[in-house]
Design a protein around this motif. Structure first.
Motif, PDB file in Angstrom:
ATOM      1  N   SER A   1       0.831  -1.202   0.000  1.00  0.00           N
ATOM      2  CA  SER A   1       0.000   0.000   0.000  1.00  0.00           C
ATOM      3  C   SER A   1       0.865   1.252   0.000  1.00  0.00           C
ATOM      4  O   SER A   1       2.067   1.197   0.286  1.00  0.00           O
ATOM      5  CB  SER A   1      -0.913   0.015   1.229  1.00  0.00           C
ATOM      6  N   SER A   2       0.228   2.368  -0.297  1.00  0.00           N
ATOM      7  CA  SER A   2       0.944   3.641  -0.271  1.00  0.00           C
ATOM      8  C   SER A   2       1.481   3.912   1.132  1.00  0.00           C
ATOM      9  O   SER A   2       2.551   4.512   1.280  1.00  0.00           O
ATOM     10  CB  SER A   2       0.031   4.775  -0.734  1.00  0.00           C
ATOM     11  N   THR A   3       0.793   3.438   2.166  1.00  0.00           N
ATOM     12  CA  THR A   3       1.269   3.600   3.533  1.00  0.00           C
ATOM     13  C   THR A   3       2.587   2.849   3.734  1.00  0.00           C
ATOM     14  O   THR A   3       3.497   3.348   4.392  1.00  0.00           O
ATOM     15  CB  THR A   3       0.204   3.094   4.529  1.00  0.00           C
ATOM     16  N   ASP A   4       2.705   1.656   3.154  1.00  0.00           N
ATOM     17  CA  ASP A   4       3.936   0.875   3.250  1.00  0.00           C
ATOM     18  C   ASP A   4       5.113   1.598   2.597  1.00  0.00           C
ATOM     19  O   ASP A   4       6.265   1.356   2.949  1.00  0.00           O
ATOM     20  CB  ASP A   4       3.791  -0.488   2.558  1.00  0.00           C
ATOM     21  N   LEU A   5       4.824   2.442   1.633  1.00  0.00           N
ATOM     22  CA  LEU A   5       5.861   3.113   0.852  1.00  0.00           C
ATOM     23  C   LEU A   5       6.179   4.512   1.367  1.00  0.00           C
ATOM     24  O   LEU A   5       7.046   5.189   0.811  1.00  0.00           O
ATOM     25  CB  LEU A   5       5.428   3.196  -0.614  1.00  0.00           C
ATOM     26  N   HIS A   6       5.489   4.940   2.423  1.00  0.00           N
ATOM     27  CA  HIS A   6       5.681   6.295   2.956  1.00  0.00           C
ATOM     28  C   HIS A   6       7.154   6.545   3.285  1.00  0.00           C
ATOM     29  O   HIS A   6       7.827   5.706   3.852  1.00  0.00           O
ATOM     30  CB  HIS A   6       4.833   6.509   4.206  1.00  0.00           C
ATOM     31  N   GLY A   7       7.653   7.696   2.876  1.00  0.00           N
ATOM     32  CA  GLY A   7       9.036   8.066   3.156  1.00  0.00           C
ATOM     33  C   GLY A   7      10.033   7.604   2.114  1.00  0.00           C
ATOM     34  O   GLY A   7      11.231   7.816   2.253  1.00  0.00           O
ATOM     35  N   GLN A   8       9.547   6.965   1.056  1.00  0.00           N
ATOM     36  CA  GLN A   8      10.424   6.470   0.003  1.00  0.00           C
ATOM     37  C   GLN A   8      10.105   7.183  -1.316  1.00  0.00           C
ATOM     38  O   GLN A   8       9.011   7.689  -1.497  1.00  0.00           O
ATOM     39  CB  GLN A   8      10.227   4.962  -0.184  1.00  0.00           C
ATOM     40  N   VAL A   9      11.077   7.198  -2.207  1.00  0.00           N
ATOM     41  CA  VAL A   9      10.828   7.700  -3.553  1.00  0.00           C
ATOM     42  C   VAL A   9      10.199   6.554  -4.335  1.00  0.00           C
ATOM     43  O   VAL A   9      10.759   5.465  -4.406  1.00  0.00           O
ATOM     44  CB  VAL A   9      12.132   8.164  -4.241  1.00  0.00           C
ATOM     45  N   VAL A  10       9.007   6.806  -4.897  1.00  0.00           N
ATOM     46  CA  VAL A  10       8.243   5.767  -5.593  1.00  0.00           C
ATOM     47  C   VAL A  10       7.949   6.229  -7.020  1.00  0.00           C
ATOM     48  O   VAL A  10       7.511   7.356  -7.228  1.00  0.00           O
ATOM     49  CB  VAL A  10       6.911   5.474  -4.865  1.00  0.00           C
ATOM     50  N   ILE A  11       8.201   5.351  -7.969  1.00  0.00           N
ATOM     51  CA  ILE A  11       7.846   5.604  -9.364  1.00  0.00           C
ATOM     52  C   ILE A  11       6.806   4.569  -9.762  1.00  0.00           C
ATOM     53  O   ILE A  11       7.020   3.370  -9.590  1.00  0.00           O
ATOM     54  CB  ILE A  11       9.068   5.513 -10.292  1.00  0.00           C
ATOM     55  N   LEU A  12       5.660   5.054 -10.255  1.00  0.00           N
ATOM     56  CA  LEU A  12       4.608   4.175 -10.761  1.00  0.00           C
ATOM     57  C   LEU A  12       4.600   4.320 -12.275  1.00  0.00           C
ATOM     58  O   LEU A  12       4.331   5.397 -12.800  1.00  0.00           O
ATOM     59  CB  LEU A  12       3.249   4.571 -10.191  1.00  0.00           C
ATOM     60  N   ASN A  13       4.912   3.227 -12.963  1.00  0.00           N
ATOM     61  CA  ASN A  13       4.963   3.237 -14.417  1.00  0.00           C
ATOM     62  C   ASN A  13       3.761   2.473 -14.952  1.00  0.00           C
ATOM     63  O   ASN A  13       3.697   1.258 -14.836  1.00  0.00           O
ATOM     64  CB  ASN A  13       6.270   2.608 -14.912  1.00  0.00           C
ATOM     65  N   PHE A  14       2.788   3.208 -15.493  1.00  0.00           N
ATOM     66  CA  PHE A  14       1.613   2.604 -16.098  1.00  0.00           C
ATOM     67  C   PHE A  14       1.923   2.417 -17.575  1.00  0.00           C
ATOM     68  O   PHE A  14       2.148   3.395 -18.290  1.00  0.00           O
ATOM     69  CB  PHE A  14       0.392   3.502 -15.892  1.00  0.00           C
ATOM     70  N   TRP A  15       1.974   1.178 -18.021  1.00  0.00           N
ATOM     71  CA  TRP A  15       2.438   0.867 -19.373  1.00  0.00           C
ATOM     72  C   TRP A  15       1.465  -0.076 -20.067  1.00  0.00           C
ATOM     73  O   TRP A  15       0.579  -0.652 -19.442  1.00  0.00           O
ATOM     74  CB  TRP A  15       3.830   0.251 -19.320  1.00  0.00           C
ATOM     75  N   ALA A  16       1.650  -0.207 -21.362  1.00  0.00           N
ATOM     76  CA  ALA A  16       0.819  -1.111 -22.161  1.00  0.00           C
ATOM     77  C   ALA A  16       1.690  -1.756 -23.234  1.00  0.00           C
ATOM     78  O   ALA A  16       2.657  -1.163 -23.704  1.00  0.00           O
ATOM     79  CB  ALA A  16      -0.327  -0.344 -22.812  1.00  0.00           C
ATOM     80  N   THR A  17       1.326  -2.956 -23.619  1.00  0.00           N
ATOM     81  CA  THR A  17       2.096  -3.675 -24.639  1.00  0.00           C
ATOM     82  C   THR A  17       2.034  -2.986 -25.996  1.00  0.00           C
ATOM     83  O   THR A  17       2.956  -3.107 -26.787  1.00  0.00           O
ATOM     84  CB  THR A  17       1.585  -5.120 -24.782  1.00  0.00           C
ATOM     85  N   TRP A  18       0.964  -2.227 -26.266  1.00  0.00           N
ATOM     86  CA  TRP A  18       0.799  -1.557 -27.548  1.00  0.00           C
ATOM     87  C   TRP A  18       1.497  -0.200 -27.598  1.00  0.00           C
ATOM     88  O   TRP A  18       1.520   0.460 -28.630  1.00  0.00           O
ATOM     89  CB  TRP A  18      -0.679  -1.375 -27.874  1.00  0.00           C
ATOM     90  N   CYS A  19       2.077   0.234 -26.492  1.00  0.00           N
ATOM     91  CA  CYS A  19       2.659   1.573 -26.373  1.00  0.00           C
ATOM     92  C   CYS A  19       4.143   1.560 -26.763  1.00  0.00           C
ATOM     93  O   CYS A  19       4.967   0.978 -26.055  1.00  0.00           O
ATOM     94  CB  CYS A  19       2.487   2.058 -24.938  1.00  0.00           C
TER      95      CYS A  19
END
Length: 153
Positions: free
Chosen positions: A48-66
């Motif tokens: 969860s986002s709570t588990d990641l608090h205090g860290q630098v987080v990158i969320l990469n939303f990707w698709a096979t057609w992209c």
């Protein structure tokens, strides 16, 4: 003239992020608190986002057609491998119109980046948007791709 691998990766990452399309509607602005979310990873574990608090987080939303995603994902993976010991967290989230998870297993097996099969919370609509890359600063501030000033909701 010498070229450092860090410089090449940083330049390629910036280019790939700049080329990534964004979602048209947005209400969260740079500096706002990032919305709470929970991801179910391919291995079944949850984070969860709570588990990641205090860290630098990158969320990469990707698709096979992209096309830009195909260039960006290996760059993010390389950067993650170089920086994960410094606390960087990167997650690859396939958009819902990509291939089913079982068909993506060879891709997931090659990546060091954890891959999510599901995301819940206000940010769940991210998984339905066009591919994009967003980050969360250590204080849970929303930061968006440098070329854009807002985040999809």
């Amino acid at each position: 003239m010498t070229v450092s691998i860090k410089g090449v990766i940083a330049s390629a990452l910036a280019l790939a992020i700049a080329m990534t399309p964004s979602h048209a509607s947005a209400t969260i602005k740079v500096g706002d608190r990032a919305p709470k979310f929970e991801m179910t990873l391919i291995d079944g574990s949850r984070i969860s986002s709570t588990d990641l608090h205090g860290q630098v987080v990158i969320l990469n939303f990707w698709a096979t057609w992209c096309g830009p995603c195909k260039a960006e994902l290996p760059l993010l993976d390389t950067y993650y491998r170089l920086r994960k010991d410094n606390g960087l967290r990167v997650f690859a989230v396939a958009t819902e119109d990509s291939l089913p998870a079982y068909k993506l297993k060879p891709v997931f097996a090659a990546l060091a980046i954890p891959s999510a099969r599901r995301i819940k919370g206000r940010s769940a609509s991210w998984a339905r948007c066009r591919p994009t890359t967003s980050s969360i600063a250590p204080g849970s501030s929303a930061m968006r791709n440098p070329a854009r000033s807002t985040w999809p909701t």
